[in-house]
Design a protein around this motif. Sequence first.
Motif, mmCIF file in Angstrom:
data_model
loop_
_atom_site.group_PDB
_atom_site.id
_atom_site.type_symbol
_atom_site.label_atom_id
_atom_site.label_comp_id
_atom_site.label_asym_id
_atom_site.label_seq_id
_atom_site.Cartn_x
_atom_site.Cartn_y
_atom_site.Cartn_z
ATOM 1 N N ILE A 20 0.800 72.295 41.115
ATOM 2 C CA ILE A 20 1.267 71.286 39.548
ATOM 3 C C ILE A 20 0.617 72.113 38.401
ATOM 4 C CG2 ILE A 20 0.680 69.258 41.152
ATOM 5 C CD1 ILE A 20 -1.389 68.376 38.811
ATOM 6 N N SER A 21 1.182 71.925 37.472
ATOM 7 C CA SER A 21 0.452 72.556 36.209
ATOM 8 C C SER A 21 -0.323 71.536 34.967
ATOM 9 C CB SER A 21 2.612 72.952 35.405
ATOM 10 O OG SER A 21 3.217 73.718 36.294
ATOM 11 N N THR A 22 -1.344 71.816 34.947
ATOM 12 C CA THR A 22 -1.997 70.838 34.043
ATOM 13 C C THR A 22 -1.643 71.208 32.647
ATOM 14 O OG1 THR A 22 -3.501 72.418 34.517
ATOM 15 C CG2 THR A 22 -3.443 70.811 35.601
ATOM 16 N N SER A 23 -1.949 70.531 32.010
ATOM 17 C CA SER A 23 -1.394 70.383 30.647
ATOM 18 C C SER A 23 -2.384 70.270 29.723
ATOM 19 C CB SER A 23 0.125 69.929 30.171
ATOM 20 O OG SER A 23 0.309 68.835 30.128
ATOM 21 N N LYS A 24 -2.974 70.266 28.510
ATOM 22 C CA LYS A 24 -3.289 69.288 27.233
ATOM 23 C C LYS A 24 -1.980 68.769 25.880
ATOM 24 C CE LYS A 24 -7.225 72.227 27.279
ATOM 25 N NZ LYS A 24 -7.995 73.025 26.271
ATOM 26 N N LEU A 25 -1.136 67.818 26.555
ATOM 27 C CA LEU A 25 -0.380 67.478 26.282
ATOM 28 C C LEU A 25 -0.947 65.470 26.139
ATOM 29 C CD1 LEU A 25 2.822 68.335 28.265
ATOM 30 C CD2 LEU A 25 1.855 69.519 26.116
ATOM 31 N N ALA A 26 -2.192 65.522 27.027
ATOM 32 C CA ALA A 26 -2.595 64.330 26.443
ATOM 33 C C ALA A 26 -2.762 63.975 24.606
ATOM 34 C CB ALA A 26 -3.895 64.217 27.366
ATOM 35 N N ASP A 27 -2.812 62.840 24.450
ATOM 36 C CA ASP A 27 -3.256 62.915 23.062
ATOM 37 C C ASP A 27 -5.065 63.025 22.151
ATOM 38 O OD1 ASP A 27 -0.556 61.017 22.454
ATOM 39 O OD2 ASP A 27 -1.215 59.345 22.712
ATOM 40 N N SER A 28 -5.480 62.531 23.949
ATOM 41 C CA SER A 28 -6.755 63.144 23.499
ATOM 42 C C SER A 28 -7.214 64.553 23.577
ATOM 43 C CB SER A 28 -7.767 62.356 24.470
ATOM 44 O OG SER A 28 -7.646 62.808 26.360
ATOM 45 N N THR A 33 -8.822 70.880 43.363
ATOM 46 C CA THR A 33 -7.643 71.229 42.351
ATOM 47 C C THR A 33 -6.561 70.023 43.001
ATOM 48 O OG1 THR A 33 -8.432 74.005 42.632
ATOM 49 C CG2 THR A 33 -6.260 73.223 41.971
ATOM 50 N N PRO A 34 -6.209 69.167 41.401
ATOM 51 C CA PRO A 34 -5.138 68.760 41.546
ATOM 52 C C PRO A 34 -3.955 69.254 42.394
ATOM 53 C CG PRO A 34 -5.486 68.825 39.282
ATOM 54 C CD PRO A 34 -6.062 70.066 40.179
ATOM 55 N N ARG A 35 -3.454 68.733 43.057
ATOM 56 C CA ARG A 35 -1.780 68.697 44.068
ATOM 57 C C ARG A 35 -0.798 67.450 44.281
ATOM 58 N NH1 ARG A 35 -1.426 73.834 45.708
ATOM 59 N NH2 ARG A 35 -1.270 73.696 48.507
ATOM 60 N N VAL A 36 0.440 67.855 44.402
ATOM 61 C CA VAL A 36 0.742 66.462 44.761
ATOM 62 C C VAL A 36 0.776 66.167 46.199
ATOM 63 C CG1 VAL A 36 2.902 65.501 45.596
ATOM 64 C CG2 VAL A 36 2.934 67.681 43.101
ATOM 65 N N VAL A 37 0.023 64.954 45.859
ATOM 66 C CA VAL A 37 0.033 64.609 47.792
ATOM 67 C C VAL A 37 0.550 63.250 48.431
ATOM 68 C CG1 VAL A 37 -2.688 64.823 47.302
ATOM 69 C CG2 VAL A 37 -1.517 62.716 47.011
ATOM 70 N N GLY A 38 1.734 63.341 47.169
ATOM 71 C CA GLY A 38 2.214 61.992 48.235
ATOM 72 C C GLY A 38 3.799 61.333 46.909
#
Length: 318
Positions: A47-55, A278-283
Amino acid sequence: MKNLALVCCLVTLGGCTTIGGQPLALPKTPGEAATSYGYVPLDPLSISTSKLADSCMEPTTERVPLLEALPDLAIRFAVAKFDGSGGLTFGPSKTTVAKGSYRAVLDYVNVDAVPVDFLVRKYVMWTSDGKHASAGGAWVPVSAPLDDARIVTNFDARLIDSRNEKSALTDEEARSFERVTIPVYVGVGLRLSADVTALKGGITLSGLGIIGAQAEADNLTGTLTVQTLGVNGKSIAVGLPLPNKLDQTTIESGILAIGSSRAMLYTAGAPGEQVTATPRVVGLYSPIGSDPRLINAVYSELSRERPQWPWPCRLKKS
């Protein structure tokens, strides 16, 4: 004692409870009861991690630890039947036919559900017997109704570009697609899966406990796999078993390995620990069915274009 409790929990959730010698069907989630579709486990994808969260907008923030960022903890069980082309159709449970091949998957996962928008369509062709295509066809939206004279032969799924979702499509192509939001599960965890071939019909594959018992009774044959999902490290590797056959003992060993390894997930990234996560797509959860050709089209698109996951942040510790 904790591991023993987890074994009992997982086997019960896997459908080992019986009444009068007959296995109970797994309870359906509200979504499964309403749509007949449910959880579809996938081989892990990046996946692509981003800093788009409001926090994360302030420079004084930092990402929260991964396990804190994944709000849901789930133990999910799914069974799939292999079709003639090798595709898998998932559902809550299956009843075997002689010489049929199946896959049972038990996931222990920390996840976050990410809504991913797709454009999806299906290719329909005329048929004279309800099974084999006999004439030309056309692309239509994925939810377009079918009559007995037409069958689906293929699916096409494309991730939507939020900047211009139809820039690469002609007007005719755009009319054949339908916009669908599919919840994709991003996270880490552990997976136990059994690939089995039924030597007799009428066995309800409602849990790993039943699969192990039937394998010992020579009603099933197959293999067992224990794997990590986005988790790696020496501590994890040492704890995973090396199953050389499929029976009740190896299934229990696999479940015990999940029980002993789950605590290590919470040490990932900590100083001195030899575990990385590492976060991944799992389902995913498909609101438009679990036809293997559809799932393969979605999976192919997810592998081509990584979905975005906004990793939340917190104020930096002083």
